[in-house]
Design an enzyme around this catalytic site. Structure first.
Site, PDB file in Angstrom:
ATOM      1  N   CYS A 172       6.687   2.551  -4.020  1.00  0.00           N
ATOM      2  CA  CYS A 172       7.521   2.581  -2.815  1.00  0.00           C
ATOM      3  C   CYS A 172       7.097   1.417  -1.935  1.00  0.00           C
ATOM      4  CB  CYS A 172       7.334   3.902  -2.064  1.00  0.00           C
ATOM      5  SG  CYS A 172       8.370   4.030  -0.575  1.00  0.00           S
ATOM      6  N   CYS A 225      10.542  18.428  -8.576  1.00  0.00           N
ATOM      7  CA  CYS A 225      10.347  17.323  -7.650  1.00  0.00           C
ATOM      8  C   CYS A 225      10.439  16.031  -8.459  1.00  0.00           C
ATOM      9  CB  CYS A 225       8.965  17.510  -7.033  1.00  0.00           C
ATOM     10  SG  CYS A 225       8.464  16.196  -5.957  1.00  0.00           S
ATOM     11  N   SER A 250      11.228  13.332   6.705  1.00  0.00           N
ATOM     12  CA  SER A 250       9.761  13.309   6.800  1.00  0.00           C
ATOM     13  C   SER A 250       9.398  12.700   8.144  1.00  0.00           C
ATOM     14  CB  SER A 250       9.174  12.480   5.655  1.00  0.00           C
ATOM     15  OG  SER A 250       9.518  13.074   4.423  1.00  0.00           O
ATOM     16  N   LEU A 251       9.104  13.543   9.105  1.00  0.00           N
ATOM     17  CA  LEU A 251       8.930  13.072  10.483  1.00  0.00           C
ATOM     18  C   LEU A 251       7.469  12.693  10.759  1.00  0.00           C
ATOM     19  CD1 LEU A 251      11.208  12.841  12.584  1.00  0.00           C
ATOM     20  CD2 LEU A 251      10.272  14.869  13.683  1.00  0.00           C
ATOM     21  N   HIS A 252       6.566  13.633  10.614  1.00  0.00           N
ATOM     22  CA  HIS A 252       5.107  13.415  10.742  1.00  0.00           C
ATOM     23  C   HIS A 252       4.602  13.088  12.136  1.00  0.00           C
ATOM     24  CE1 HIS A 252       5.394  13.470   6.465  1.00  0.00           C
ATOM     25  NE2 HIS A 252       5.912  12.266   6.370  1.00  0.00           N
ATOM     26  N   ASN A 285      -2.817  15.717   1.562  1.00  0.00           N
ATOM     27  CA  ASN A 285      -3.612  15.611   0.353  1.00  0.00           C
ATOM     28  C   ASN A 285      -4.356  14.291   0.461  1.00  0.00           C
ATOM     29  OD1 ASN A 285      -4.036  17.060  -2.108  1.00  0.00           O
ATOM     30  ND2 ASN A 285      -1.813  17.348  -2.180  1.00  0.00           N
ATOM     31  N   CYS A 295       0.158   7.949   2.298  1.00  0.00           N
ATOM     32  CA  CYS A 295       0.849   8.301   1.046  1.00  0.00           C
ATOM     33  C   CYS A 295       0.327   7.474  -0.116  1.00  0.00           C
ATOM     34  CB  CYS A 295       2.349   8.082   1.222  1.00  0.00           C
ATOM     35  SG  CYS A 295       3.279   8.214  -0.321  1.00  0.00           S
ATOM     36  N   GLU A 301       7.030   9.959 -12.139  1.00  0.00           N
ATOM     37  CA  GLU A 301       6.338  11.244 -12.106  1.00  0.00           C
ATOM     38  C   GLU A 301       7.245  12.364 -11.614  1.00  0.00           C
ATOM     39  OE1 GLU A 301       2.053  11.538 -11.199  1.00  0.00           O
ATOM     40  OE2 GLU A 301       2.758  12.781  -9.566  1.00  0.00           O
ATOM     41  N   CYS A 352       3.845  17.112  -4.397  1.00  0.00           N
ATOM     42  CA  CYS A 352       4.843  16.052  -4.350  1.00  0.00           C
ATOM     43  C   CYS A 352       4.330  14.886  -3.518  1.00  0.00           C
ATOM     44  CB  CYS A 352       6.130  16.582  -3.736  1.00  0.00           C
ATOM     45  SG  CYS A 352       6.987  17.687  -4.824  1.00  0.00           S
ATOM     46  N   SER A 367      14.941  13.823   0.309  1.00  0.00           N
ATOM     47  CA  SER A 367      13.909  13.696   1.337  1.00  0.00           C
ATOM     48  C   SER A 367      13.798  12.227   1.712  1.00  0.00           C
ATOM     49  CB  SER A 367      12.574  14.200   0.786  1.00  0.00           C
ATOM     50  OG  SER A 367      11.546  14.000   1.731  1.00  0.00           O
ATOM     51  N   CYS A 386       3.857   4.038   3.983  1.00  0.00           N
ATOM     52  CA  CYS A 386       3.321   5.043   4.907  1.00  0.00           C
ATOM     53  C   CYS A 386       1.817   5.157   4.628  1.00  0.00           C
ATOM     54  CB  CYS A 386       4.019   6.387   4.709  1.00  0.00           C
ATOM     55  SG  CYS A 386       5.797   6.247   4.950  1.00  0.00           S
TER      56      CYS A 386
HETATM   57  N1  SAH Z   1      10.057   8.775   0.476  1.00  0.00           N
HETATM   58  C1  SAH Z   1      10.526  10.090   0.732  1.00  0.00           C
HETATM   59  C2  SAH Z   1      10.369  11.054  -0.409  1.00  0.00           C
HETATM   60  C3  SAH Z   1       9.081  10.979  -1.194  1.00  0.00           C
HETATM   61  S1  SAH Z   1       7.617  11.451  -0.335  1.00  0.00           S
HETATM   62  C4  SAH Z   1       9.880  10.650   1.991  1.00  0.00           C
HETATM   63  O1  SAH Z   1       8.923  10.034   2.470  1.00  0.00           O
HETATM   64  O2  SAH Z   1      10.365  11.650   2.483  1.00  0.00           O
HETATM   65  C5  SAH Z   1       7.777  13.208  -0.341  1.00  0.00           C
HETATM   66  C6  SAH Z   1       6.994  13.925   0.713  1.00  0.00           C
HETATM   67  O3  SAH Z   1       5.580  13.849   0.446  1.00  0.00           O
HETATM   68  C7  SAH Z   1       7.198  13.340   2.099  1.00  0.00           C
HETATM   69  O4  SAH Z   1       7.493  14.358   3.019  1.00  0.00           O
HETATM   70  C8  SAH Z   1       5.870  12.688   2.364  1.00  0.00           C
HETATM   71  O5  SAH Z   1       5.621  12.588   3.718  1.00  0.00           O
HETATM   72  C9  SAH Z   1       4.899  13.613   1.664  1.00  0.00           C
HETATM   73  N2  SAH Z   1       3.596  13.019   1.456  1.00  0.00           N
HETATM   74  C10 SAH Z   1       3.319  11.742   1.173  1.00  0.00           C
HETATM   75  N3  SAH Z   1       1.984  11.555   1.081  1.00  0.00           N
HETATM   76  C11 SAH Z   1       1.404  12.744   1.298  1.00  0.00           C
HETATM   77  C12 SAH Z   1       0.061  13.196   1.332  1.00  0.00           C
HETATM   78  N4  SAH Z   1      -0.955  12.354   1.119  1.00  0.00           N
HETATM   79  N5  SAH Z   1      -0.181  14.492   1.592  1.00  0.00           N
HETATM   80  C13 SAH Z   1       0.844  15.344   1.796  1.00  0.00           C
HETATM   81  N6  SAH Z   1       2.145  14.987   1.785  1.00  0.00           N
HETATM   82  C14 SAH Z   1       2.430  13.692   1.539  1.00  0.00           C
HETATM   83 FE1  SF4 Z   2       7.428   5.868   0.468  1.00  0.00          FE
HETATM   84 FE2  SF4 Z   2       7.869   8.432   1.189  1.00  0.00          FE
HETATM   85 FE3  SF4 Z   2       5.396   7.574   0.503  1.00  0.00          FE
HETATM   86 FE4  SF4 Z   2       6.466   6.751   2.789  1.00  0.00          FE
HETATM   87  S1  SF4 Z   2       5.928   8.877   2.232  1.00  0.00           S
HETATM   88  S2  SF4 Z   2       5.388   5.460   1.312  1.00  0.00           S
HETATM   89  S3  SF4 Z   2       8.613   6.567   2.216  1.00  0.00           S
HETATM   90  S4  SF4 Z   2       7.183   7.683  -0.832  1.00  0.00           S
END
Ligand code: SAH
Ligand code: SF4
Length: 346
Positions: A105, A98, A213-215, A289, A112, A85, A332, A190, A109
């Site tokens: 993956c 993007c 991607s810290l969170h 999201n 995600c 995608e 994204c 990222s 997480c």
């Molecule tokens: N694996 C890498 C890159 C892909 S994810 C990473 O985690 O950085 C890209 C971005 O989308 C990351 O910053 C991730 O935290 C964010 N993301 C994932 N799920 C999300 C969601 N449900 N809502 C908002 N952002 C999200």
């Molecule tokens: Fe993978 Fe990034 Fe999603 Fe975490 S946020 S599951 S590393 S795609």
């Protein structure tokens, strides 16, 4: 499928043709990409026929448009069924693509959609690069209203963890920079915090931008959201990021998905401000999201603003990111359409 060949080996596809024909093909694939072989106007018919019938290493399964035609999402499908995608976001002076580095993956997480859907396979360099070439061809030949006719930024924020597919991502970046002519600074990797990958990327010759991607700003909370944190805890991640900054002198970004009642507290803001200050990083806040498999919800707009203010008061540069293409699930990292297809509905 010419994008699956290395740009240096295209001669194999045009056996017996003079070298300048190979150069012409390379230009069509990388310098001035086009959506179909038919548009490669300076190549004679017999050469076009030598190319595989299919130019792209995937079919366009779904194309969706939003935000008045300035956001476009593609769901590509590789012959083996893997989903890829990409999302193109156009602005008056920017066109940001993007891209995905993996189908699915493995890092899981919790918030995600890609993580919830599991790991399918790594994408090869040609599949990663072809997403960029496709968007470039789209901008050149079809375009978006009021948007540049070429990509200005490429971000690895689609499906997958780029640093978990290091060698192929590296080769895709090399082709973007050395062959397509995209500047390294406009490419952002990222990562959720694969420390060895950050170190390796730091040793590459390119000034690629890094987003972490810290969170969450303490290990206890972060390990509940981002399981890989148990393997590479915050202190190690921060050290690797600091090293990257020292080597490249490129401003780091910290990505922070705002989840109501989880990581949007003042306590987290204080801890995040300390990390961002030490790293001199820019913080991007993005509202969660919702995904089919989590009950968590996005922080309210007012909470996001307050969190941003708390960071700002501590001297941190912060941006609240717009959530482009919400109505087509195009933010994204958001793959609900795909998740739905696989039956992953709540
Ligand atoms: N694996 C890498 C890159 C892909 S994810 C990473 O985690 O950085 C890209 C971005 O989308 C990351 O910053 C991730 O935290 C964010 N993301 C994932 N799920 C999300 C969601 N449900 N809502 C908002 N952002 C999200
Ligand atoms: Fe993978 Fe990034 Fe999603 Fe975490 S946020 S599951 S590393 S795609």
């Amino acid at each position: 499928m010419p994008y699956l060949h290395s740009p240096e080996d295209l001669g194999d596809l045009l056996d017996g043709e003079p070298a300048y024909r190979v150069d012409q093909l390379r230009d069509w694939l990388y310098r001035t990409p086009v959506l179909s072989v038919q548009s490669m106007t300076n190549l004679p018919n017999q050469v076009r026929e030598k190319l595989d019938r299919q130019l792209w290493p995937f079919d366009v399964e779904l194309e969706q448009s939003a935000d008045g035609g300035t956001t476009r999402k593609w769901l590509f499908r590789a012959p083996d069924g893997a989903a890829i995608e990409s999302v193109l976001m156009g602005y008056p002076r920017r066109a940001t693509l993007c891209i995905s580095s993996q189908a699915g993956c493995a890092l899981g997480c919790t918030f995600c959609a890609t993580g919830q859907f599991g790991f399918e396979r790594n994408l090869v360099a040609g599949e990663i690069l072809a997403q960029v070439a496709y968007a470039q061809a789209f901008l050149r030949q079809i375009g978006m209203p009021g948007v540049p006719d070429h990509l200005t930024n490429v971000v690895f924020m689609g499906m997958g963890e780029p640093l978990a597919n290091y060698d192929r991502v590296r080769e895709a970046i090399r082709r973007m920079i050395d062959v397509m002519g995209i500047s390294a600074r406009s490419v952002t990797v990222s990562t959720v915090g694969m420390v060895p990958g950050i170190r390796r990327l730091g040793d590459e010759p390119w000034q690629v931008s890094l987003a972490v991607s810290l969170h969450a700003a303490d290990d206890e909370l972060r390990s509940t959201l981002v399981p890989i944190n148990r393997r590479y805890p915050l202190q190690e991640l921060e050290a690797a990021a600091a090293e990257y900054f020292q080597k490249k002198r490129r401003r780091l970004s910290i990505e922070w998905t705002m989840i109501a009642g989880v990581n949007d507290t003042s306590e987290q803001a204080v801890k995040l401000a300390a990390i961002a200050t030490r790293l001199r990083a820019h913080v991007n806040l993005i509202a969660l999201n919702p995904t089919p498999l989590t009950r968590e919800t996005a922080s309210s707009d007012s909470r996001i603003k307050a969190f941003a203010r708390e960071l700002g008061q501590r001297g941190v540069n912060v941006t609240v990111r717009d959530t482009r293409g919400r109505d087509i699930d195009a933010a994204c990292g958001q793959l609900r359409v795909l998740a739905g297809k696989r039956g992953l509905t709540a």
